[in-house]
Design an enzyme around this catalytic site. Structure first.
Site, short mmCIF file in Angstrom:
data_model
loop_
_atom_site.label_atom_id
_atom_site.label_comp_id
_atom_site.label_asym_id
_atom_site.label_seq_id
_atom_site.Cartn_x
_atom_site.Cartn_y
_atom_site.Cartn_z
N LYS A 275 -5.66 15.68 -20.59
CA LYS A 275 -6.36 14.48 -20.12
C LYS A 275 -6.73 13.61 -21.32
O LYS A 275 -6.89 14.13 -22.42
CB LYS A 275 -7.66 14.89 -19.42
CG LYS A 275 -7.49 15.48 -18.04
CD LYS A 275 -8.86 15.80 -17.42
CE LYS A 275 -8.71 16.47 -16.07
NZ LYS A 275 -8.14 15.61 -15.03
N GLU A 348 -4.14 21.66 -11.44
CA GLU A 348 -4.34 23.11 -11.51
C GLU A 348 -5.21 23.64 -10.37
O GLU A 348 -5.09 24.80 -9.98
CB GLU A 348 -4.98 23.49 -12.86
CG GLU A 348 -6.51 23.33 -12.96
CD GLU A 348 -7.02 21.94 -12.72
OE1 GLU A 348 -6.28 20.98 -12.98
OE2 GLU A 348 -8.17 21.78 -12.26
N ARG A 350 -5.25 23.12 -7.19
CA ARG A 350 -4.51 23.57 -6.00
C ARG A 350 -3.84 24.92 -6.24
O ARG A 350 -3.65 25.70 -5.32
CB ARG A 350 -3.52 22.48 -5.57
CG ARG A 350 -2.49 22.15 -6.62
CD ARG A 350 -1.83 20.79 -6.36
NE ARG A 350 -2.67 19.69 -6.78
CZ ARG A 350 -2.35 18.40 -6.62
NH1 ARG A 350 -1.21 18.07 -6.04
NH2 ARG A 350 -3.15 17.45 -7.03
N1 BES Z 1 -10.30 18.07 -11.76
C1 BES Z 1 -9.34 17.06 -11.57
C2 BES Z 1 -9.73 16.04 -10.52
C3 BES Z 1 -10.81 15.07 -10.91
C4 BES Z 1 -10.48 13.90 -11.56
C5 BES Z 1 -12.10 15.30 -10.56
C6 BES Z 1 -11.48 12.99 -11.88
C7 BES Z 1 -13.09 14.39 -10.87
C8 BES Z 1 -12.79 13.25 -11.54
C9 BES Z 1 -8.00 17.67 -11.12
O1 BES Z 1 -7.74 18.94 -11.59
C10 BES Z 1 -6.93 16.77 -11.65
O2 BES Z 1 -6.83 16.63 -12.82
N2 BES Z 1 -6.18 16.17 -10.74
C11 BES Z 1 -5.16 15.26 -11.10
C12 BES Z 1 -3.98 15.49 -10.21
C13 BES Z 1 -2.74 14.76 -10.65
C14 BES Z 1 -2.22 15.35 -11.93
C15 BES Z 1 -1.70 14.88 -9.56
C16 BES Z 1 -5.73 13.85 -10.92
O3 BES Z 1 -6.45 13.60 -9.96
O4 BES Z 1 -5.47 13.00 -11.78
ZN ZN Z 2 -9.42 20.12 -12.04
ZN ZN Z 3 -6.82 18.94 -13.51
#
Ligand code: BES
Ligand code: ZN
Ligand code: ZN
Length: 512
Positions: A275, A348, A350
């Site tokens: 990220k 991750e 899911r």
């Molecule tokens: N933990 C994150 C989701 C999240 C993002 C929670 C921002 C709170 C604030 C999750 O694991 C994630 O990174 N999801 C990705 C999925 C994508 C790679 C398909 C996302 O939402 O960007």
């Molecule tokens: Zn996450």
């Molecule tokens: Zn994530």
């Protein structure tokens, strides 16, 4: 801390006496206490206080004639003129908590108006929730307070009310639910290095010991043997061992079983699909689903809810890049045998939920399943920070959850889950891939989970937008909100009650 008052408000000599007042259609707001009513008339005439929703006014009454000092302060909290509702009393509780905090107050009395068109038990319940949730602060790691930052801490709340029994019941219920939510906030506030998968495991065991529940924690070796490639794969970049915490609350064998699964990602860096660094510290909150589920178990056990069995599962791990971390393009075998091509290691949640859902359903054969997870950024794009996203395969369960959320003041919004969305998850080399296209990301994430629940009634709550930065409310401070705890607690109560009524119905029918 919460009790019923045995003394009259005028004789109360605590720090603060609170009156809840409704705005009047004609003239000044009314109050059963004649001296307060006089002040209300005066402040209304001057134009300073009308009793509008959210309006507060505090004054310092003169000592009584007998030389007793009486209440040090009197606070009036406006309830507005619209129809009363549960949220209004939570907000009022939060406003009182703010005054308490500002003025170094520890003992208060709240007068429950004799004539108010609202159930006294619900009034007491919601006011208590607002007070507990609004008084929350996390200062464990502050070594010293600035002198002007020091604040009051509520130690004693007395309710002065006509209907003691109803108020006592409401107070108890509200306190259990709200305290559980503050426990979830505490877990989330801890830095990731202080709240690891092992901490989830220890807390599960602590709850089990305290309330006589069964707790089992699966180790990495056990999970490997069981074929849980999702959680094992996500954990590969971390040197904190993963844990699968399983907690069982059992009442009667014939009662319905509800399975709760919560994402316990104690830190989500994204893994190799790293990220961006800005705001990454917020990813310590990626365990809020797991926290909500454990805290709910605590509330359920404390309230000794009947007529329902509850199993909670928290798959817990970190998601970090490291020499052994899972890589985009890798293949994993989920529990139950499905293969998944990992396209993005940041999707991750899911993967760990899929193992927990499939395992929980196979092992406990629940009548219904709810999972809670900070799963997608996309839910924030769609719903902002006001409503939790809900998806599921069963209308009855979704409706029940939605009603529980309304009751708790934690609103949900259901998104569609047609089979068309699943098409995006087709992989060239495996049964599924872990991400679809960018658009509709919350739905494709749920579509992935759906592949692991079979026909069991299931609902998924995406709390990424509501677990922190939640909509502004007087009883929700900055930081984690403790979302979903009170909704799930209410759902369990409803499932238990339904069981009771349908069992009673059966006996009646059978006797005919
Ligand atoms: N933990 C994150 C989701 C999240 C993002 C929670 C921002 C709170 C604030 C999750 O694991 C994630 O990174 N999801 C990705 C999925 C994508 C790679 C398909 C996302 O939402 O960007
Ligand atoms: Zn996450
Ligand atoms: Zn994530």
């Amino acid at each position: 801390m919460f009790k019923l008052s045995k003394i009259m408000p005028a004789e109360y000599n605590g720090d603060l006496l609170v009156h809840l007042v409704r705005q009047s259609l004609k003239g000044a707001p009314q109050c059963q206490d004649s001296s307060v009513a006089k002040i209300l008339k005066r402040t209304f005439d001057i134009g300073d206080f009308k009793g509008k929703e959210g309006e507060t006014l505090m004054y310092y009454p003169a000592p009584t004639a007998k030389g007793q000092h009486g209440p040090r302060r009197i606070l009036m909290v406006g309830l507005g003129k619209e129809e009363l509702n549960r949220e209004l009393f939570r907000e009022a509780g939060g406003q009182i908590a703010a005054v308490v905090s500002k003025h170094n107050i520890s003992k208060i009395m709240v007068v429950v108006p004799e004539e108010i068109p609202f159930a006294k038990d619900e009034l007491a319940e919601c006011l208590t929730e607002g007070l507990v949730l609004g008084s929350y602060c996390f200062e464990k790691y502050k070594t010293k307070n600035e002198p002007d930052e020091s604040h009051g801490e509520l130690k004693e709340v007395s309710f002065f009310a006509g209907d003691d029994k109803a108020v006592r019941k409401g107070m108890k219920q509200g306190e259990i639910a709200a305290r559980a939510a503050t426990i979830a906030r505490d877990m989330a506030n801890e830095p990731a290095s202080h709240w690891t998968p092992a901490h989830f495991a220890a807390y599960g065991k602590e709850l089990a010991d305290k309330f006589g529940m069964a707790c089992k924690v699966l180790s990495a070796e056990q999970m490997k043997k069981l074929g849980m490639g999702g959680i094992i794969g996500v954990n590969q970049g971390s040197d904190q061992p993963p844990k699968m915490v399983i907690l069982e609350y059992k009442t009667a064998p014939k009662a319905k079983t509800l399975l709760l699964v919560g994402k316990g990602l104690t830190f989500d860096s994204g893994g190799i699909s790293l990220k961006p660094s800005g705001g990454m510290e917020e990813m310590k909150y990626d365990m809020c689903g797991g926290a909500a589920v454990l805290a709910t178990m605590q509330a359920v056990a404390e309230a000794k809810l009947k007529g329902v069995n509850v199993v909670a599962i928290v798959p817990a791990t970190e998601n970090l890049p490291g020499p052994s971390a899972i890589k985009p393009g890798d293949l994993i075998n989920q529990y139950g045998g499905k293969t998944v091509e990992v396209i993005n290691t940041d999707a991750e949640g899911r993967l760990i939920l899929a193992d927990a859902l499939a395992y929980g359903i196979k092992k406990f054969k629940p009548d219904m399943v709810v999972d809670v997870a900070t799963l997608t950024g996309a839910v924030i794009v769609g719903l902002g920070h006001h409503r939790t996203g809900m998806l599921g395969n069963n209308d009855e369960l979704c409706d029940q959850l939605s009603a529980a959320g309304d009751h708790a003041g934690e609103l949900l919004w259901r998104l569609p889950l047609d089979k068309e969305y699943t098409k995006q998850l087709k992989s060239d080399i495996a049964d599924l891939k872990n991400v679809g296209k960018r658009d509709g990301g919350t739905i494709t994430a749920a579509a992935f989970l759906k592949e692991f629940v079979g026909d069991t009634p299931w609902a998924h709550l995406d709390i990424a937008g509501t677990a922190w930065n939640f909509t502004k409310k007087s009883y929700v401070p900055k930081g984690p909100s403790g979302i979903a705890v009170r909704t799930l607690f209410e759902l369990v109560r409803r499932v238990g009650k339904k069981q009771k009524t349908s069992a009673a119905g059966k006996v009646k029918g059978g006797g005919k």
